[in-house]
Design an enzyme around this catalytic site. Sequence first.
Site, short mmCIF file in Angstrom:
data_model
loop_
_atom_site.label_atom_id
_atom_site.label_comp_id
_atom_site.label_asym_id
_atom_site.label_seq_id
_atom_site.Cartn_x
_atom_site.Cartn_y
_atom_site.Cartn_z
CB CYS A 95 104.36 43.38 54.89
SG CYS A 95 103.80 45.06 55.10
CG ASN A 199 105.38 50.76 54.99
OD1 ASN A 199 105.73 50.11 55.97
ND2 ASN A 199 105.32 50.23 53.79
CG LEU A 202 94.97 50.34 63.76
CD1 LEU A 202 95.40 49.62 65.01
CD2 LEU A 202 93.72 51.13 64.00
CG HIS A 232 99.96 48.38 56.16
ND1 HIS A 232 100.66 49.44 55.63
CD2 HIS A 232 100.51 47.27 55.62
CE1 HIS A 232 101.59 48.98 54.81
NE2 HIS A 232 101.51 47.68 54.78
CG HIS A 321 100.43 43.70 50.88
ND1 HIS A 321 100.29 44.93 51.46
CD2 HIS A 321 99.25 43.40 50.32
CE1 HIS A 321 99.05 45.35 51.25
NE2 HIS A 321 98.41 44.44 50.58
N PRO A 370 95.88 49.51 50.63
CG PRO A 370 97.75 49.16 52.00
CD PRO A 370 96.90 48.50 50.95
CG MET A 373 99.67 59.33 57.19
SD MET A 373 101.14 59.81 58.10
CE MET A 373 101.72 61.16 57.10
CG HIS A 396 101.80 46.19 47.85
ND1 HIS A 396 102.45 46.93 46.88
CD2 HIS A 396 102.53 46.31 48.97
CE1 HIS A 396 103.52 47.46 47.43
NE2 HIS A 396 103.61 47.13 48.68
N GLY A 399 102.79 52.77 46.48
CA GLY A 399 104.16 52.68 45.97
C GLY A 399 104.89 54.01 46.11
#
Lengths: 473, 145
Positions: A95, A199, A202, A232, A321, A370, A373, A396, A399
């Site tokens: 991922c 999760n 784009l 992602h 990741h 990243p 959202m 990463h 969380g």
Amino acid sequence: MELKRINAYTYQILKHGNMNVPTVIYTSSKLLESIKRDRTLEQAQNVACLPGIQKMAYVMPDGHQGYGFPIGGVAAFDLDEGIISPGGVGYDINCGVRLLKTDFMEKDVEAKRTGLLAQIFRSVPAGVGKGGKLRLSRRVLEEVCLKGAEWAVENGYGTRMDLERTEEYGRMKSADPSYLSKRAIDRGVPQLGTLGAGNHFLEIQKVDEIYDPEIAGVFGIHSLGQILVMIHCGSRGLGHQVASDYIQAMENRFGTSGLPDRELINAPIRSEMGQQYYKSMSAAVNFAFANRQVIAHWVRDVFKKIMGSSEGMDQVYDVCHNVAKFEKHDINGEEKEVCIHRKGATRSFGPGRKEIPEVYRSVGQPVIIPGSMGTASYVLAGTRQAEQLSFGSTAHGAGRMMSRHEARRRFRGEQIKQDLAEKGIELQSTSWRGVAEEAAQAYKDVDEVVKVSHELGIGKRVVRVVPVGVMKG
Amino acid sequence: MSQDQKKKYQFLEHTADAKFQAFGHSLEEVFINAVYATVSLMWDREKIGRKIQQPVRVEGRDLEQLLVNFLEEILYLLDSRMFLLHSVEKMKIQREADIFVLDAQFLGDINEKQYRPHGDVKAITYNEMEIHTNDRFMVQVVVDV
């Protein structure tokens, strides 16, 4: 168990019980509160008990409870005494995140944004149980898993320059697709070039803040308002199947007694089983690289069609990741090759490392983090300090801190779309329920996560970006 | 009948993933209800046609592995064939020599864009898995979403 505060961003659990090494948690007092509420610390201590573990079991600033290993977990193992564990990589092998720059500015895309996002939504398949547009034979799929993003470039998806700017140059040479099960290949065949759901996303983003103009310039990021594209996603069902296959194979071979958690099942690195997992995992890593390569190509096509050009849409970088790999690190004053597991963590190599492309070698690799959202994302630069503190790793993402269930109770997808629209962010998704589950409030504060990384020096803050258009799987 | 057994399944809090307990009067029934709980994270099974019969056979060296393999079958059929499950029939769990064998039939339909799933399950995990078969039948599962 005693959690000892070493400094503002470092906490340690001393060696006790069956632990072979201490556990170190890189966090702030604010982030520590949510870490304490779940099983992160217990899981990190379990990792510290595994055979052959070197120096410390680390938890990155976005750490949270996983299964077996915590998410945000980084651990290195001795090649002779140590182990490799599918649970230390995770189900979504590789991922990861890919970032493309553009030469467009916010004002250039403003009027065309809706069309741009709608066309990306049509061009990049997303959602659950959605097959891709590519019709691959099993033989070709094996080639994809062997060559990774190289396969994609050879077949007209993107450029050689993309490969140079991808972790592992887009291909783990250790891959051996002949170890993939029939089921893994069955799941991979329809899914190359698909974003997936959950999760994964784009985003069309704009540069919101530049902290280090010099390094940003080397990464191709020069102006506030500059438009970037972030992708992602991972290895889809193929990678999940590899994880499940080897968890089971290792259980059948070694048994599960003595494991504090069945997801910690592992095999000695040099054993036949350990090697087979590594070669299969590498094949799944390559599938994910090819997946993001194909999607990036389609995004460029959309820009060409809607914006009139895709010139200047160079890849900034592509990072994993969830991965295990062999790297050389300083272990108690000596350089030594170890098997690093990064589960929900990003490699953060500093200036000089030969693994990073020449174009970035003087400033450190781009680290792409990243957000959740509708919130900010960051580009960091890897550091020498990270090599000392965390085997060259940092966070990463944001969380999670709230369950999806709870997020669904509290938020409505339609309302979130409207709230984002008021902030100037357009959203397209295959599922309202999925939108509610991914609400920004369900995640930790990515600004705080990145602050910890920056202050500690395991990843240097370079650029902050915010979304203008979000496509969610 | 206890309060728990009236329900087929219930979801519990879990930060990053989804955790559920499934109930029933037999091992077969709890395994089926675990399938329905897993499916509920992805689509509304009541809306899926009963057009395709898919025989399923899985094995496990213990009940935990048997359950993981059974639930994984939903994900495998979804990814490889776009098969969406409506219900499980003809379910039988037997012990053969030193392994458990499960036979069942999935009823459902192939998604050719007529259905819109609402969520994803990436994998079935052993994390916090519990299987109770003594005083009551209950399984607890965490799935990676």
